[in-house]
Design an enzyme around this catalytic site. Structure first.
Site, PDB file in Angstrom:
ATOM      1  N   ASP A  13       0.817  -1.226   0.000  1.00 20.64           N
ATOM      2  CA  ASP A  13       0.000   0.000   0.000  1.00 20.64           C
ATOM      3  C   ASP A  13       0.845   1.269   0.000  1.00 20.64           C
ATOM      4  O   ASP A  13       0.438   2.293   0.531  1.00 20.64           O
ATOM      5  CB  ASP A  13      -0.971   0.018   1.208  1.00 20.64           C
ATOM      6  CG  ASP A  13      -1.768  -1.264   1.298  1.00 20.64           C
ATOM      7  OD1 ASP A  13      -2.244  -1.714   0.251  1.00 20.64           O
ATOM      8  OD2 ASP A  13      -1.878  -1.831   2.403  1.00 20.64           O
ATOM      9  N   LYS A  16       2.392   2.079  -5.142  1.00 22.82           N
ATOM     10  CA  LYS A  16       3.135   1.582  -6.316  1.00 22.82           C
ATOM     11  C   LYS A  16       2.373   1.832  -7.617  1.00 22.82           C
ATOM     12  O   LYS A  16       2.952   2.180  -8.627  1.00 22.82           O
ATOM     13  CB  LYS A  16       3.404   0.065  -6.173  1.00 22.82           C
ATOM     14  CG  LYS A  16       4.307  -0.282  -5.006  1.00 22.82           C
ATOM     15  CD  LYS A  16       4.452  -1.780  -4.849  1.00 22.82           C
ATOM     16  CE  LYS A  16       3.225  -2.477  -4.336  1.00 22.82           C
ATOM     17  NZ  LYS A  16       2.804  -2.135  -2.969  1.00 22.82           N
ATOM     18  N   GLY A  40      -4.252  -4.177  -4.373  1.00 21.18           N
ATOM     19  CA  GLY A  40      -5.205  -3.172  -4.839  1.00 21.18           C
ATOM     20  C   GLY A  40      -4.409  -1.937  -5.219  1.00 21.18           C
ATOM     21  O   GLY A  40      -3.972  -1.196  -4.349  1.00 21.18           O
ATOM     22  N   HIS A  41      -4.163  -1.743  -6.505  1.00 25.10           N
ATOM     23  CA  HIS A  41      -3.353  -0.603  -6.957  1.00 25.10           C
ATOM     24  C   HIS A  41      -4.288   0.482  -7.494  1.00 25.10           C
ATOM     25  O   HIS A  41      -4.947   0.308  -8.518  1.00 25.10           O
ATOM     26  CB  HIS A  41      -2.343  -1.062  -8.013  1.00 25.10           C
ATOM     27  CG  HIS A  41      -1.279  -1.951  -7.439  1.00 25.10           C
ATOM     28  ND1 HIS A  41      -0.253  -2.501  -8.158  1.00 25.10           N
ATOM     29  CD2 HIS A  41      -1.077  -2.373  -6.151  1.00 25.10           C
ATOM     30  CE1 HIS A  41       0.521  -3.218  -7.353  1.00 25.10           C
ATOM     31  NE2 HIS A  41       0.034  -3.164  -6.137  1.00 25.10           N
ATOM     32  N   GLN A 225       2.133  -5.974  -2.972  1.00 21.49           N
ATOM     33  CA  GLN A 225       2.466  -6.064  -1.541  1.00 21.49           C
ATOM     34  C   GLN A 225       3.794  -5.326  -1.274  1.00 21.49           C
ATOM     35  O   GLN A 225       4.074  -4.363  -1.956  1.00 21.49           O
ATOM     36  CB  GLN A 225       2.535  -7.516  -1.055  1.00 21.49           C
ATOM     37  CG  GLN A 225       1.185  -8.230  -1.026  1.00 21.49           C
ATOM     38  CD  GLN A 225       0.748  -8.753  -2.383  1.00 21.49           C
ATOM     39  OE1 GLN A 225       1.500  -9.407  -3.069  1.00 21.49           O
ATOM     40  NE2 GLN A 225      -0.473  -8.474  -2.770  1.00 21.49           N
TER      41      GLN A 225
HETATM   42  P1  IMP Z   1      -2.691 -12.840   1.682  1.00 23.66           P
HETATM   43  O1  IMP Z   1      -1.697 -12.260   0.719  1.00 23.66           O
HETATM   44  O2  IMP Z   1      -4.124 -12.547   1.306  1.00 23.66           O
HETATM   45  O3  IMP Z   1      -2.441 -14.294   1.979  1.00 23.66           O
HETATM   46  O4  IMP Z   1      -2.498 -12.097   3.101  1.00 23.66           O
HETATM   47  C1  IMP Z   1      -1.292 -12.223   3.863  1.00 23.66           C
HETATM   48  C2  IMP Z   1      -0.933 -10.901   4.509  1.00 23.66           C
HETATM   49  O5  IMP Z   1      -0.544  -9.970   3.515  1.00 23.66           O
HETATM   50  C3  IMP Z   1      -2.078 -10.233   5.270  1.00 23.66           C
HETATM   51  O6  IMP Z   1      -1.533  -9.530   6.368  1.00 23.66           O
HETATM   52  C4  IMP Z   1      -2.644  -9.230   4.273  1.00 23.66           C
HETATM   53  O7  IMP Z   1      -3.315  -8.174   4.898  1.00 23.66           O
HETATM   54  C5  IMP Z   1      -1.353  -8.789   3.622  1.00 23.66           C
HETATM   55  N1  IMP Z   1      -1.562  -8.296   2.249  1.00 23.66           N
HETATM   56  C6  IMP Z   1      -1.822  -9.022   1.142  1.00 23.66           C
HETATM   57  N2  IMP Z   1      -1.928  -8.236   0.075  1.00 23.66           N
HETATM   58  C7  IMP Z   1      -1.718  -6.977   0.497  1.00 23.66           C
HETATM   59  C8  IMP Z   1      -1.659  -5.712  -0.157  1.00 23.66           C
HETATM   60  O8  IMP Z   1      -1.812  -5.591  -1.384  1.00 23.66           O
HETATM   61  N3  IMP Z   1      -1.396  -4.647   0.634  1.00 23.66           N
HETATM   62  C9  IMP Z   1      -1.179  -4.757   1.965  1.00 23.66           C
HETATM   63  N4  IMP Z   1      -1.216  -5.919   2.623  1.00 23.66           N
HETATM   64  C10 IMP Z   1      -1.482  -7.009   1.893  1.00 23.66           C
END
Ligand code: IMP
Length: 425
Positions: A13, A16, A40-41, A225
């Site tokens: 977040d 990017k 989510g970009h 991420q």
């Molecule tokens: P997962 O990727 O859905 O398995 O989640 C694993 C961890 O990564 C959790 O803490 C999510 O909140 C975090 N996470 C996954 N995608 C994002 C993102 O795009 N931005 C911020 N945190 C993320």
């Protein structure tokens, strides 16, 4: 010609999407290399806003080819929704703009169910995943029972694989998780319309990129991420299941390491984290609330409120070293415009000792006490400022302290969500 990786230097977040959109004008290819619809970009341009989850952020500025690389896990149903959204937002023919790797793995409805039941069964140890099936899809991939986008082109083989996998999964759902079993016929017919839409985009994207590298074409590799959520280098197990860091850009796209010319790290002027896991500079006070409110810090994918805290320079330096970042972009500077004082973490205290590195042990990260340096705020709007020299002196002091501490300069400073609210140095 530049082959630039764009990597989150925090917990995701960082903004990017905005930076990829900005730089895509000068790129022939923009490639997502890992993650899935957990990302989510958010892009804002010409009074339009869109949140992309799978499609690379290079679709709207110039005419670069946008590739969903082999390292991404793709939910075909979510992708079709997104394709429709893009086509509704702008008059665009995706036919010669979107390319999907035939080696990328597919997120099936059973992955999403598994993600949710596993989280439920973890109870207070839950990771706080986005529930989009990301972890279980990477588990299937590594266990060599995954279904790849190329398999969608062969309906009989696809159905056979789904049935085989479901036999195992239903066993676990029934006997381990005490949840209802899933039906293969329903799953196959649910997927069919999505497959019909996406199949025309599936191809050998590695070959495309190898040719582009050979022709010296400019390429952007878009991470999702952030470095601190990396499955190897993040706060395990509170991480995502892929490698957002620089190595992941190579394995997730097929672009060889020696072709990379730039590693651009994106950091906010403060920190946020969604989901569980340690966060040394987290604020549970009115400053944290103010960062959340000013920065609209709610998950772009799940809508969850993000945890907020001061900028952590030790964590940032760790990300810079992990990824060999030779450029940085600072985003959301404007969120701090009305702060009287601003803190940055310049070291930690761990069990009574001062340390200046990021520990690899998550229980140690949990015990860190940040050591802060305090700056006077600038208390003036930085929105609409387009030249670095016009920034308030206190903002420049803050920025230059970070550069000095980290040893890398900010080539971009972002002062608002719109493409136009950007200082390029
Ligand atoms: P997962 O990727 O859905 O398995 O989640 C694993 C961890 O990564 C959790 O803490 C999510 O909140 C975090 N996470 C996954 N995608 C994002 C993102 O795009 N931005 C911020 N945190 C993320």
């Amino acid at each position: 010609m530049a082959v630039r990786i764009i990597i989150g230097a925090q917990w995701g977040d960082e903004g990017k999407g905005k930076i990829v959109d900005l730089l895509s004008k000068e790129s022939n290819y923009v490639v997502r290399y890992q993650g899935g619809a957990n990302a989510g970009h958010t892009l804002k341009f010409d009074d339009k806003t869109i949140v992309l989850h799978l499609i690379p952020s290079g679709m709207f500025n110039g005419d670069s080819k946008c590739i969903i690389g082999n390292g991404v896990v793709i939910d075909p149903i979510a992708l079709v929704e997104e394709i429709k959204e893009v086509e509704q937002l702008v008059d665009i023919d995706l036919h010669d703009r979107l390319f999907i790797s035939s080696s990328a793995h597919v997120i099936l409805p059973y992955h999403k169910v598994l993600d949710q039941v596993k989280e439920k069964s973890r109870g207070s140890d839950a990771i706080g995943t986005t529930g989009r099936g990301i972890g279980p899809a990477y588990v299937s991939k590594v266990s060599r029972v995954g279904i790849r986008m190329g398999d969608l082109l062969n309906p009989e083989l696809l159905e056979e694989k789904i049935r085989k996998n479901l036999a195992d999964i239903n066993n676990a759902l029934k006997h381990v998780y005490n949840e209802p079993e899933l039906n293969a016929d329903e799953m196959v017919s649910q997927l069919k319309p999505a497959i019909d839409t996406v199949k025309k985009y599936i191809c050998n994207t590695t070959e495309l990129l190898h040719n582009a590298v050979e022709m010296n074409e400019p390429i952007l590799l878009e991470g999702a991420q952030g470095s601190l959520l990396d499955v190897d280098h993040g706060t395990y197990p509170y991480v995502t299941s892929s490698s957002p860091t620089a190595g992941g850009a190579c394995t997730g796209s097929g672009v060889p390491p020696l072709a990379i010319t730039h590693s651009l790290g994106i950091t906010k002027a403060y920190c946020t984290r969604v989901g569980n896991g340690p966060f040394p500079t987290e604020l549970d006070d009115s400053d944290g609330e103010k960062l959340r409110k000013n920065g609209q810090e709610f998950g772009a994918t799940t809508g969850r409120p993000r945890r907020c805290g001061w900028l952590d320079l030790i964590a940032l330096k760790y990300a810079v070293r992990l990824n060999g970042m030779n450029e940085l972009a600072l985003t959301k500077l404007d969120v701090m415009d009305d702060f009287e004082t601003i803190k940055v973490c310049t070291g930690y205290e761990l069990d009574g000792e001062t340390i200046d590195h990021y520990p690899t042990e998550t229980d140690q990260v949990e015990r860190l006490k940040p050591i802060y340096k305090t700056f006077s705020g600038w208390q003036r709007s930085t929105r609409d400022i387009s030249s670095y020299d016009e920034l308030p002196e206190n903002a420049r002091t803050y920025i230059e302290f970070i550069e000095e501490f980290i040893g890398v300069d900010f080539t971009i400073v972002s002062t608002g969500p719109k493409r136009s609210e950007t200082i390029v140095r």
